[in-house]
Design a protein around this motif. Structure first.
Motif, PDB file in Angstrom:
ATOM      1  N   TYR A  95       0.814  -1.216   0.000  1.00  0.00           N
ATOM      2  CA  TYR A  95       0.000   0.000   0.000  1.00  0.00           C
ATOM      3  C   TYR A  95       0.849   1.268   0.000  1.00  0.00           C
ATOM      4  O   TYR A  95       0.369   2.338  -0.363  1.00  0.00           O
ATOM      5  CB  TYR A  95      -0.987  -0.019   1.173  1.00  0.00           C
ATOM      6  CG  TYR A  95      -2.174  -0.881   0.846  1.00  0.00           C
ATOM      7  CD1 TYR A  95      -2.099  -2.259   0.993  1.00  0.00           C
ATOM      8  CD2 TYR A  95      -3.336  -0.332   0.327  1.00  0.00           C
ATOM      9  CE1 TYR A  95      -3.165  -3.068   0.652  1.00  0.00           C
ATOM     10  CE2 TYR A  95      -4.414  -1.140  -0.017  1.00  0.00           C
ATOM     11  CZ  TYR A  95      -4.320  -2.508   0.154  1.00  0.00           C
ATOM     12  OH  TYR A  95      -5.379  -3.296  -0.210  1.00  0.00           O
ATOM     13  N   GLY A  96       2.106   1.142   0.399  1.00  0.00           N
ATOM     14  CA  GLY A  96       2.984   2.296   0.299  1.00  0.00           C
ATOM     15  C   GLY A  96       3.475   2.517  -1.118  1.00  0.00           C
ATOM     16  O   GLY A  96       3.851   3.620  -1.502  1.00  0.00           O
ATOM     17  N   SER A  97       3.432   1.466  -1.916  1.00  0.00           N
ATOM     18  CA  SER A  97       3.863   1.595  -3.298  1.00  0.00           C
ATOM     19  C   SER A  97       2.654   1.937  -4.173  1.00  0.00           C
ATOM     20  O   SER A  97       1.653   2.444  -3.677  1.00  0.00           O
ATOM     21  CB  SER A  97       4.560   0.294  -3.735  1.00  0.00           C
ATOM     22  OG  SER A  97       5.027   0.399  -5.045  1.00  0.00           O
ATOM     23  N   VAL A  98       2.699   1.636  -5.445  1.00  0.00           N
ATOM     24  CA  VAL A  98       1.730   2.208  -6.360  1.00  0.00           C
ATOM     25  C   VAL A  98       1.354   1.199  -7.443  1.00  0.00           C
ATOM     26  O   VAL A  98       2.133   0.334  -7.792  1.00  0.00           O
ATOM     27  CB  VAL A  98       2.325   3.498  -6.974  1.00  0.00           C
ATOM     28  CG1 VAL A  98       3.582   3.162  -7.751  1.00  0.00           C
ATOM     29  CG2 VAL A  98       1.343   4.197  -7.848  1.00  0.00           C
ATOM     30  N   LEU A 255      -1.970   7.938  -6.920  1.00  0.00           N
ATOM     31  CA  LEU A 255      -0.696   7.286  -6.596  1.00  0.00           C
ATOM     32  C   LEU A 255      -0.699   6.792  -5.151  1.00  0.00           C
ATOM     33  O   LEU A 255      -0.363   5.644  -4.862  1.00  0.00           O
ATOM     34  CB  LEU A 255       0.475   8.255  -6.803  1.00  0.00           C
ATOM     35  CG  LEU A 255       0.832   8.615  -8.239  1.00  0.00           C
ATOM     36  CD1 LEU A 255       2.091   9.484  -8.272  1.00  0.00           C
ATOM     37  CD2 LEU A 255       1.054   7.367  -9.086  1.00  0.00           C
ATOM     38  N   ALA A 256      -1.090   7.687  -4.247  1.00  0.00           N
ATOM     39  CA  ALA A 256      -1.047   7.307  -2.833  1.00  0.00           C
ATOM     40  C   ALA A 256      -2.128   6.287  -2.500  1.00  0.00           C
ATOM     41  O   ALA A 256      -1.952   5.451  -1.611  1.00  0.00           O
ATOM     42  CB  ALA A 256      -1.202   8.552  -1.971  1.00  0.00           C
ATOM     43  N   ALA A 257      -3.243   6.329  -3.217  1.00  0.00           N
ATOM     44  CA  ALA A 257      -4.363   5.443  -2.894  1.00  0.00           C
ATOM     45  C   ALA A 257      -4.183   4.038  -3.437  1.00  0.00           C
ATOM     46  O   ALA A 257      -4.792   3.091  -2.939  1.00  0.00           O
ATOM     47  CB  ALA A 257      -5.658   6.038  -3.452  1.00  0.00           C
ATOM     48  N   SER A 258      -3.354   3.880  -4.458  1.00  0.00           N
ATOM     49  CA  SER A 258      -3.285   2.572  -5.116  1.00  0.00           C
ATOM     50  C   SER A 258      -2.249   1.675  -4.448  1.00  0.00           C
ATOM     51  O   SER A 258      -1.349   2.141  -3.763  1.00  0.00           O
ATOM     52  CB  SER A 258      -2.951   2.759  -6.592  1.00  0.00           C
ATOM     53  OG  SER A 258      -1.649   3.266  -6.735  1.00  0.00           O
TER      54      SER A 258
HETATM   55 NA    NA Z   1      -0.005   3.767  -2.552  1.00  0.00          NA
END
Ligand code: NA
Ligand SMILES: Nc1ncnc2c1ncn2[C@@H]1O[C@H](COP(=O)(O)O)[C@@H](O)[C@H]1O
Ligand SMILES: Nc1ncnc2c1ncn2[C@@H]1O[C@H](COP(=O)(O)O)[C@@H](O)[C@H]1O
Ligand SMILES: Nc1ncnc2c1ncn2[C@@H]1O[C@H](COP(=O)(O)O)[C@@H](O)[C@H]1O
Ligand code: NA
Ligand code: NA
Lengths: 311, 105, 105, 105, 311, 311
Positions: A95-98, A255-258
């Motif tokens: 979740y920190g990545s994209v 980006l942050a949500a994906s």
């Molecule tokens: Na993310």
């Protein structure tokens, strides 16, 4: 409706109804290679037009998001969700990545509406892929001297997804404009069609996660919806603070949500092998990806408009 | 039906996650495997269905033909390093080979 | 060279038409197979050349590792339901396994 | 655990360069193989890594189930015609078959 | 000549001369997925413009063709051709259904000549795929209570071909026009090129049937040529009775004249396993497909013109 | 820089850095099938406009190059390089033939600069593929009566590369112009994009030769650079003597300078099996291909300009 979304729903329905439809893995590989290169190229082309130093603030802010998100997700998963340390760390890293696929859908969504955005967003996409992986490993292992950081770096920077994204960026950045024109029919004109095939396959894969979804239950579903909502607020706020346009702000939210399903799973499988990949992929692919594609993207647009209007 | 003397070797077959391929072949090189053969596969086991829809759900089927000792060494290594955390099974059987010297470490 | 006790299992290999895959795996689940591995194949047999140019001419190669009883049950089932009408062959052989408990029904 | 009488056959497995496929299947036809099964493979051996990036670096894995005599005939033929100049290995093992009459020349 | 036809002849020649040319199965799958989706999409887009109820007569008439054709073919094959009951039933089902490849070639033929046709023909294509399968099963088994109709329905409606055709139809029907524009480069502009690759492969597959052709002899050849001729008259007459244009009438002839090689073989293999698939595929792919593509299509156009002129 | 070249460098870098990037073999097959057909088609289309007999001199001259080059290369390799007879013969055959990928890059290079060339060059490409194979076999075996020339002819003329090139030529030559227009989006518009993917893969393959390069040492490297330089002079001179334009002269240089890696390896593997394929592919793919793509092509253009200016 947008046909892109309908292709995803077709894949989902075909999968859930146990149809015989299957795409050969080579086709999945081909379309994802084309997508990754296209996104990288697009970013590189735009970077040509930009003074490099101006990007420093956005790059730094994006790195911060990549460090922050897993640190928020981990205690939620470990303490509240009672996941084992390794599992919580691995999901947090996802979740920190994209997700490149989600980003591509959002870009297509904006293109249909002819809404512009900052040209360096593909660069930020690449930047955001990586830090969460390192945070995830540290969360799972501590800062032990055991971890072979050389191997980890190899796994991270030389994974297929990153190589194609960065490669595309560099090619776009270094190429002559006329040369690029000649490869546009494949990488630009076909972009949405290729994305449609990709989403068809993602629907099939998401459907195959339905079984695990039942098994791992409500907490994972709640997390898989709440986390992107939280992320979108973080991302949109950052975008706004960076002075981005409405389109750019929305993409920062995306980006942050994906949640990742290419770079991170591959890296975690090797670096934190005791984490169960079914958990993280079920959350990321079975819940968050469909949520973002079907509900999140228009929502994040409204969020961006709202922030720009009120703040 | 021996084709020639000293013709018996072990065939070690490993079925595991495709993500391990690079690591596994590096290990096999180090452990003295005289060679290996890999095919793409899908399947079901204790860790559920792996239907090769994409990389993360794909298996590989690795075969190594070697002497008893090397086979045991490889099997022990795999058991120790991968068995707990990866979808993996491992079998051993006997085969006759045509050029035994090829399958020495 | 037993790795541990009670280490012998049967390896059942079925080569048949790709069109049967869904049905076959459903049968294997029902018949208590502890798992299976599938690879794509082509070939020639009594029903002619099947060269994998397209779906209708493709084969699959299915492997099941299990105890003797399950192997026999599966073999009998396949013989009864598919042998007359489908391109199919079936072989059995002995293998040693590393974690025997995995290959119980 | 014989399923019926006279149930033993040889399983001959050849791993070699994909470029040989047409020639090899022609030879198998001539030498009386009752059938064969082919899968795509990659690997490493004495002639180095063959990683299936493209045709020239690809392997095939060919299986023939037949009686002892045919297996020996095929093995000898391959040894004589291909062994010196091609990446190739060859193993033999025992299998039980369900319809032995299928695997006669 | 039309390059599309030449691609088919190239495949045929390469196959008959035993060249080393082979297309990977993943390529065959990829191009056939694209074709099926394209045809479905095209139909769905046109359906947007049509009041739904107006289609009822053509749909009903098409269903009737699907029921009639196998009932004509079966006694010919069983009595005259002395094929076993199951074999005759299975071949009959193939000829009652429809070949998407042949339809695509006919559509391309019309497009080259800028001849229009009724927009709902892709819908009729989908409709015609199915009834013959059910007739075939009943012909082979009788109306026995043994047949698991649930399984049959699953096999028929969730087979790959039908899912992609219907999925494409629905996506085309439900999508925004602007959204569709963005996926046109892949699904519309490349259509004929993709069709060319598909026909190259079909030529190779047809050539691989040459051996069986010799074995099963003259009756099968005669049937494989006579049946489409008969079908084309049935189809063209129906089209004319439905008040279709010359282009539409010709496509109705093509639908009735062509024989399935995707949906029906898959369904028959599971539902009537004792039927020898070599027989039906040799007839459908080895004889009727080349006949329709090389000779039939221009002929059916003349037939359509003739009917429209004289009746 | 030209993006096409950058794609090659990306593949090379990814391979040398041992990244996880790999293209499925089906993708490699697909793009090379498209390239071969495109090149053939382009040639065939141009041939329509030409009186056939005018081509005789260039065809004859090209055949001569195909015979000459291996006869020059063989003694160098056998005597000077001390390669075994079979190895020297096989490498010589590779250099007498031609690389379709290099030709495609050169054509793209000219297109970017809008430089024209004689339309029958694709025909010469096909012509040059073949004679060196026969010379190579004779060099390895002598004119022994053992050689099964029927089998050799089969191997040569029915190999995948030749069938697609000649097939494309014939289709382009025999097709209606309007029909060709409809398949242009796949075969012409996507040409450079597809070439980019192909070069990415060629970079990966070339990188995998790095190990052998070290083993077989300096002589092979020197040969792999000197031979194309010599070839380019032969080719350019021939082009000039034939009265070709500057573009055509440059392409003749490219044809003679490039070394085969499709048709010849396949034929040699079967016809001269005792030759070690690692040697010839390392020279052709590991040295000459990168040299031509990165350095040679602009050089051969200057050579062509030089000849046209001074002679
Ligand atoms: Na993310
Ligand atoms: N009993 C079995 N027979 C054949 N293949 C098996 C069996 N069990 C597992 N496998 C294969 O090994 C992979 C990993 O197994 P597992 O670790 O049990 O999930 C599966 O995906 C199958 O491909
Ligand atoms: N003797 C054999 N050895 C190896 N594979 C065989 C043999 N016979 C048949 N097969 C495989 O089994 C499939 C079905 O065989 P059949 O039912 O005899 O046509 C063939 O297409 C081959 O892939
Ligand atoms: N010891 C081995 N175990 C399994 N496969 C092998 C072995 N040795 C060679 N092979 C396979 O056989 C092919 C040819 O072997 P070689 O002739 O030794 O290069 C290799 O590319 C491998 O796929
Ligand atoms: Na029909
Ligand atoms: Na040359």
């Amino acid at each position: 409706m947008d046909p892109i979304i309908l292709f995803f729903l077709l894949g989902l329905a075909a999968g859930l109804l146990k149809s015989e439809l299957r795409l050969p893995q080579a086709v999945y590989d081909f379309v994802s290679i084309l997508l990754l290169l296209s996104i990288g190229l697009k970013g590189g082309i735009e970077l040509q037009k930009q003074p490099f130093l101006d990007l420093a603030p956005s790059v730094l802010a994006t790195l911060m998001i990549g460090l922050l998100m897993p640190l928020v997700a981990f205690p939620l998963l470990h303490k509240l969700g009672r996941f084992a340390r390794a599992d919580a760390a691995s999901i947090a890293a996802h979740y920190g990545s994209v997700s490149v696929g989600t980003y591509a859908v959002a870009v297509a969504w904006l293109a249909t509406r002819e809404i512009g955005y900052e040209p360096h967003l593909p660069l930020l996409l690449v930047v955001l892929e990586i830090p969460a992986i390192l945070v995830g490993i540290v969360l799972a292992r501590g800062l032990s001297s055991d971890t072979k950081w050389g191997d980890v770096a190899h796994e991270v920077f030389l994974g297929k997804g990153i190589v194609l994204l960065i490669g595309g960026l560099l090619i776009g950045w270094l190429s002559d404009p006329e040369g690029l024109k000649a490869i546009e029919p494949l990488f630009m004109d076909l972009f949405k069609g290729i994305l449609a095939i990709f989403l068809l396959e993602m629907g099939l894969i998401a459907a195959s996660r339905a079984g695990s979804l039942k098994r791992y239950g409500l907490f994972l579903i709640a997390f898989g919806v709440a986390m992107p909502l939280f992320g979108s607020v973080v991302g949109a706020t950052t975008g706004w603070l960076l002075g981005m346009s409405e389109g750019g702000t929305m993409l920062m939210a995306v980006l942050a949500a994906s949640a990742s399903y290419i770079a991170v799973p591959a890296a975690m499988r090797i670096s934190v092998p005791e984490a169960n990949p079914t958990l993280s992929l079920t959350a990321s692919l079975g819940i968050t990806f469909p949520f973002n594609v079907l509900v999140g993207i228009p929502l994040y647009w409204q969020l961006s408009e709202f922030i720009h209007r009120t703040l | 039906m021996p084709i020639q003397e000293d013709y018996r070797r072990k065939l070690l077959t490993v079925i595991t996650e495709a993500a391990l391929e690079t690591h596994l072949t590096r290990d096999l090189d180090k452990l003295g495997a005289p060679g290996y053969t890999i095919t793409n596969a899908r399947g079901r086991g204790q860790r559920g269905v792996r239907d090769a829809g994409w990389e993360a759900d794909s298996n590989i089927r690795v075969e190594v033909i070697c002497d008893d000792e090397t086979a045991l060494r490889i099997a022990r290594h795999l058991k120790q390093h991968y068995y707990d955390n990866y979808a993996m099974i491992l079998t051993l059987s006997d085969v006759e080979v045509l050029r035994p010297e090829k399958f020495q470490p």
